[in-house]
Write a protein that holds these residues in place. Structure first.
Motif, PDB file in Angstrom:
ATOM      1  N   ILE A   1     -33.096  42.344   2.164  1.00  0.00           N
ATOM      2  CA  ILE A   1     -32.067  42.681   1.819  1.00  0.00           C
ATOM      3  C   ILE A   1     -31.541  44.215   1.744  1.00  0.00           C
ATOM      4  CG2 ILE A   1     -30.150  42.446   0.576  1.00  0.00           C
ATOM      5  CD1 ILE A   1     -30.767  40.087  -1.145  1.00  0.00           C
ATOM      6  N   ALA A   2     -32.558  44.863   0.834  1.00  0.00           N
ATOM      7  CA  ALA A   2     -32.104  46.459   0.913  1.00  0.00           C
ATOM      8  C   ALA A   2     -31.669  47.208   3.057  1.00  0.00           C
ATOM      9  CB  ALA A   2     -33.344  46.716   0.373  1.00  0.00           C
ATOM     10  N   SER A   3     -32.306  46.079   3.766  1.00  0.00           N
ATOM     11  CA  SER A   3     -32.652  47.269   4.821  1.00  0.00           C
ATOM     12  C   SER A   3     -31.694  47.015   5.377  1.00  0.00           C
ATOM     13  CB  SER A   3     -33.725  47.690   5.045  1.00  0.00           C
ATOM     14  OG  SER A   3     -34.503  46.266   5.990  1.00  0.00           O
ATOM     15  N   ASN A   4     -31.357  45.503   5.319  1.00  0.00           N
ATOM     16  CA  ASN A   4     -30.688  44.521   6.844  1.00  0.00           C
ATOM     17  C   ASN A   4     -29.269  43.853   6.208  1.00  0.00           C
ATOM     18  OD1 ASN A   4     -32.562  44.101   8.193  1.00  0.00           O
ATOM     19  ND2 ASN A   4     -33.839  42.770   6.803  1.00  0.00           N
ATOM     20  N   ARG A   5     -28.494  44.368   4.921  1.00  0.00           N
ATOM     21  CA  ARG A   5     -27.751  43.315   5.114  1.00  0.00           C
ATOM     22  C   ARG A   5     -26.355  45.015   4.373  1.00  0.00           C
ATOM     23  NH1 ARG A   5     -29.039  38.134   2.198  1.00  0.00           N
ATOM     24  NH2 ARG A   5     -26.927  37.959   1.365  1.00  0.00           N
ATOM     25  N   ASP A   6     -25.328  44.225   4.433  1.00  0.00           N
ATOM     26  CA  ASP A   6     -24.665  45.396   3.268  1.00  0.00           C
ATOM     27  C   ASP A   6     -24.431  44.671   2.349  1.00  0.00           C
ATOM     28  OD1 ASP A   6     -21.819  44.598   6.170  1.00  0.00           O
ATOM     29  OD2 ASP A   6     -23.419  45.191   6.288  1.00  0.00           O
ATOM     30  N   ILE A   7     -24.309  46.232   1.575  1.00  0.00           N
ATOM     31  CA  ILE A   7     -24.145  46.023   0.347  1.00  0.00           C
ATOM     32  C   ILE A   7     -23.476  46.808  -0.010  1.00  0.00           C
ATOM     33  CG2 ILE A   7     -25.547  46.954  -2.045  1.00  0.00           C
ATOM     34  CD1 ILE A   7     -27.733  46.478  -0.265  1.00  0.00           C
ATOM     35  N   GLY A   8     -22.551  45.661  -1.610  1.00  0.00           N
ATOM     36  CA  GLY A   8     -21.467  46.621  -2.712  1.00  0.00           C
ATOM     37  C   GLY A   8     -21.727  46.622  -3.949  1.00  0.00           C
ATOM     38  N   TRP A   9     -21.197  47.771  -4.344  1.00  0.00           N
ATOM     39  CA  TRP A   9     -20.865  47.928  -5.807  1.00  0.00           C
ATOM     40  C   TRP A   9     -18.939  47.476  -6.182  1.00  0.00           C
ATOM     41  CZ3 TRP A   9     -24.421  49.858  -9.369  1.00  0.00           C
ATOM     42  CH2 TRP A   9     -25.209  49.730  -9.149  1.00  0.00           C
ATOM     43  N   TYR A  10     -19.412  47.141  -7.175  1.00  0.00           N
ATOM     44  CA  TYR A  10     -18.288  45.896  -8.311  1.00  0.00           C
ATOM     45  C   TYR A  10     -18.037  46.647 -10.094  1.00  0.00           C
ATOM     46  CZ  TYR A  10     -18.751  43.018  -3.569  1.00  0.00           C
ATOM     47  OH  TYR A  10     -19.263  42.566  -2.831  1.00  0.00           O
ATOM     48  N   ARG A  11     -16.499  46.543 -10.006  1.00  0.00           N
ATOM     49  CA  ARG A  11     -16.735  46.896 -11.172  1.00  0.00           C
ATOM     50  C   ARG A  11     -15.788  45.658 -11.796  1.00  0.00           C
ATOM     51  NH1 ARG A  11     -13.498  51.864 -11.316  1.00  0.00           N
ATOM     52  NH2 ARG A  11     -11.748  51.345 -10.524  1.00  0.00           N
ATOM     53  N   ARG A  12     -16.574  45.201 -13.075  1.00  0.00           N
ATOM     54  CA  ARG A  12     -15.628  44.173 -13.768  1.00  0.00           C
ATOM     55  C   ARG A  12     -14.569  44.876 -15.124  1.00  0.00           C
ATOM     56  NH1 ARG A  12     -15.234  39.074 -14.318  1.00  0.00           N
ATOM     57  NH2 ARG A  12     -17.441  38.647 -13.798  1.00  0.00           N
ATOM     58  N   LEU A  13     -13.433  44.758 -15.071  1.00  0.00           N
ATOM     59  CA  LEU A  13     -13.102  46.174 -16.020  1.00  0.00           C
ATOM     60  C   LEU A  13     -12.725  45.141 -17.233  1.00  0.00           C
ATOM     61  CD1 LEU A  13     -12.602  47.708 -13.118  1.00  0.00           C
ATOM     62  CD2 LEU A  13     -10.572  48.902 -14.854  1.00  0.00           C
ATOM     63  N   VAL A  14     -12.260  45.327 -18.553  1.00  0.00           N
ATOM     64  CA  VAL A  14     -12.254  44.326 -19.252  1.00  0.00           C
ATOM     65  C   VAL A  14     -11.003  43.968 -18.936  1.00  0.00           C
ATOM     66  CG1 VAL A  14     -11.493  44.527 -21.762  1.00  0.00           C
ATOM     67  CG2 VAL A  14     -13.189  45.669 -21.291  1.00  0.00           C
ATOM     68  N   GLY A  15     -11.386  42.273 -18.935  1.00  0.00           N
ATOM     69  CA  GLY A  15      -9.794  41.389 -19.242  1.00  0.00           C
ATOM     70  C   GLY A  15      -9.404  41.406 -17.777  1.00  0.00           C
ATOM     71  N   LYS A  16      -9.860  41.830 -16.774  1.00  0.00           N
ATOM     72  CA  LYS A  16      -9.869  41.597 -15.094  1.00  0.00           C
ATOM     73  C   LYS A  16     -10.299  41.078 -14.399  1.00  0.00           C
ATOM     74  CE  LYS A  16      -6.452  44.982 -15.453  1.00  0.00           C
ATOM     75  NZ  LYS A  16      -6.047  46.304 -14.685  1.00  0.00           N
ATOM     76  N   GLN A  17     -10.526  40.483 -13.587  1.00  0.00           N
ATOM     77  CA  GLN A  17     -11.684  40.022 -12.158  1.00  0.00           C
ATOM     78  C   GLN A  17     -12.401  40.983 -11.868  1.00  0.00           C
ATOM     79  OE1 GLN A  17      -9.182  37.530  -9.165  1.00  0.00           O
ATOM     80  NE2 GLN A  17      -9.482  35.603 -11.006  1.00  0.00           N
ATOM     81  N   ARG A  18     -13.659  40.760 -11.194  1.00  0.00           N
ATOM     82  CA  ARG A  18     -14.316  41.800 -10.678  1.00  0.00           C
ATOM     83  C   ARG A  18     -13.937  42.214  -9.613  1.00  0.00           C
ATOM     84  NH1 ARG A  18     -20.534  39.941 -11.856  1.00  0.00           N
ATOM     85  NH2 ARG A  18     -18.994  37.677 -10.850  1.00  0.00           N
TER      86      ARG A  18
END
Length: 113
Positions: free
Chosen positions: A28-45
């Protein structure tokens, strides 16, 4: 079941910096797009930043100019450098490949004012 592993979160004062790491399987590390996400309290990712397999990057408007996503294929790791952190950045941060694999535990980032 493929799962990526996040680390590097913590408590920091407003204006400070943290660097998050996302360890991924080699396939995965070298072949796929990768995203960083976050989930704030009470909200969707939400998507914070993404990097394509060939290094193109994309950022949410709220973090543009403050966060930088990068990848080190030799270490099978994707990083999120977060500078000038704000209290509203407080969230659990996750990384995942695109399309999604299983979600990990995430890493907590807390920014105090």
């Amino acid at each position: 079941q493929v799962q990526l592993e996040e680390s590097g979160g913590g408590l920091v004062q407003a204006g400070g910096s943290l660097r998050l790491s996302c360890a991924a399987p080699r396939s995965i590390a070298s072949n796929r797009d990768i995203g960083w996400y976050r989930r704030l309290v009470g909200k969707q990712r939400e998507l914070v930043a993404s990097i394509s397999s060939i290094g193109y990057t994309n950022y949410a408007h709220s973090v543009k100019g403050r966060f930088t996503i990068s990848r080190d294929n030799a270490k099978n790791t994707v990083y999120l450098q977060m500078n000038n952190l704000k209290p509203e950045d407080t969230a659990v941060y996750y990384c995942n490949a695109l399309p999604w694999e299983s979600w990990g535990q995430g890493t907590q980032v807390t920014v105090s004012s």
